[in-house]
Design a protein around this motif. Structure first.
Motif, PDB file in Angstrom:
ATOM      1  N   LYS A 180      -9.637 -15.865  11.738  1.00  0.00           N
ATOM      2  CA  LYS A 180      -9.881 -14.481  12.149  1.00  0.00           C
ATOM      3  C   LYS A 180      -9.913 -14.380  13.674  1.00  0.00           C
ATOM      4  O   LYS A 180     -10.354 -15.304  14.363  1.00  0.00           O
ATOM      5  N   ALA A 181      -9.487 -13.237  14.180  1.00  0.00           N
ATOM      6  CA  ALA A 181      -9.464 -13.009  15.629  1.00  0.00           C
ATOM      7  C   ALA A 181     -10.859 -13.129  16.231  1.00  0.00           C
ATOM      8  O   ALA A 181     -11.022 -13.663  17.331  1.00  0.00           O
ATOM      9  N   THR A 182     -11.864 -12.660  15.503  1.00  0.00           N
ATOM     10  CA  THR A 182     -13.233 -12.742  16.025  1.00  0.00           C
ATOM     11  C   THR A 182     -13.691 -14.196  16.125  1.00  0.00           C
ATOM     12  O   THR A 182     -14.379 -14.568  17.072  1.00  0.00           O
ATOM     13  N   THR A 183     -13.281 -15.001  15.173  1.00  0.00           N
ATOM     14  CA  THR A 183     -13.640 -16.425  15.198  1.00  0.00           C
ATOM     15  C   THR A 183     -12.950 -17.127  16.356  1.00  0.00           C
ATOM     16  O   THR A 183     -13.567 -17.936  17.057  1.00  0.00           O
ATOM     17  N   VAL A 184     -11.678 -16.804  16.570  1.00  0.00           N
ATOM     18  CA  VAL A 184     -10.934 -17.391  17.689  1.00  0.00           C
ATOM     19  C   VAL A 184     -11.603 -17.001  19.011  1.00  0.00           C
ATOM     20  O   VAL A 184     -11.800 -17.849  19.885  1.00  0.00           O
TER      21      VAL A 184
ATOM     22  N   PHE B  96      -5.301 -20.482  24.694  1.00  0.00           N
ATOM     23  CA  PHE B  96      -6.105 -21.025  23.603  1.00  0.00           C
ATOM     24  C   PHE B  96      -5.503 -20.641  22.254  1.00  0.00           C
ATOM     25  O   PHE B  96      -5.357 -21.473  21.360  1.00  0.00           O
ATOM     26  N   ARG B  97      -5.113 -19.371  22.120  1.00  0.00           N
ATOM     27  CA  ARG B  97      -4.479 -18.907  20.879  1.00  0.00           C
ATOM     28  C   ARG B  97      -3.159 -19.618  20.626  1.00  0.00           C
ATOM     29  O   ARG B  97      -2.866 -20.005  19.498  1.00  0.00           O
ATOM     30  N   GLU B  98      -2.353 -19.774  21.666  1.00  0.00           N
ATOM     31  CA  GLU B  98      -1.074 -20.475  21.519  1.00  0.00           C
ATOM     32  C   GLU B  98      -1.287 -21.921  21.095  1.00  0.00           C
ATOM     33  O   GLU B  98      -0.541 -22.447  20.279  1.00  0.00           O
TER      34      GLU B  98
END
Length: 73
Positions: free
Chosen positions: A33-37, A20-22
């Motif tokens: 933000k990492a929390t939003t992702v 998902f991040r990729e």
């Protein structure tokens, strides 16, 4: 993310999260933000069917096997 045995994800959700991040990164969405992702990914994960999640379970299982072989002495 490196594919060395130590760095392979062994949890289906974390395999999905890495992909998902990729996907976000490849679409140029890098200022999130990492929390939003994590929230976005969690919502998507909960909406997925068991059949869709099975893909990530299979990858995680292969990663577990690879990791266990990589650590055997």
């Amino acid at each position: 993310m490196s594919d060395t045995p130590k760095n392979l994800q062994v949890n289906p959700y974390f395999v999905f999260l890495a992909q998902f991040r990729e996907n976000l990164k490849s679409r140029g969405l890098t200022n999130i933000k990492a929390t939003t992702v994590a929230q976005m990914a969690g919502k998507k994960w909960r909406q997925m069917s068991d059949a869709q999640k099975a893909i990530y379970s299979g990858i995680a299982q292969r990663n577990r096997e690879t990791r266990s072989r990589g650590y055997s002495v």
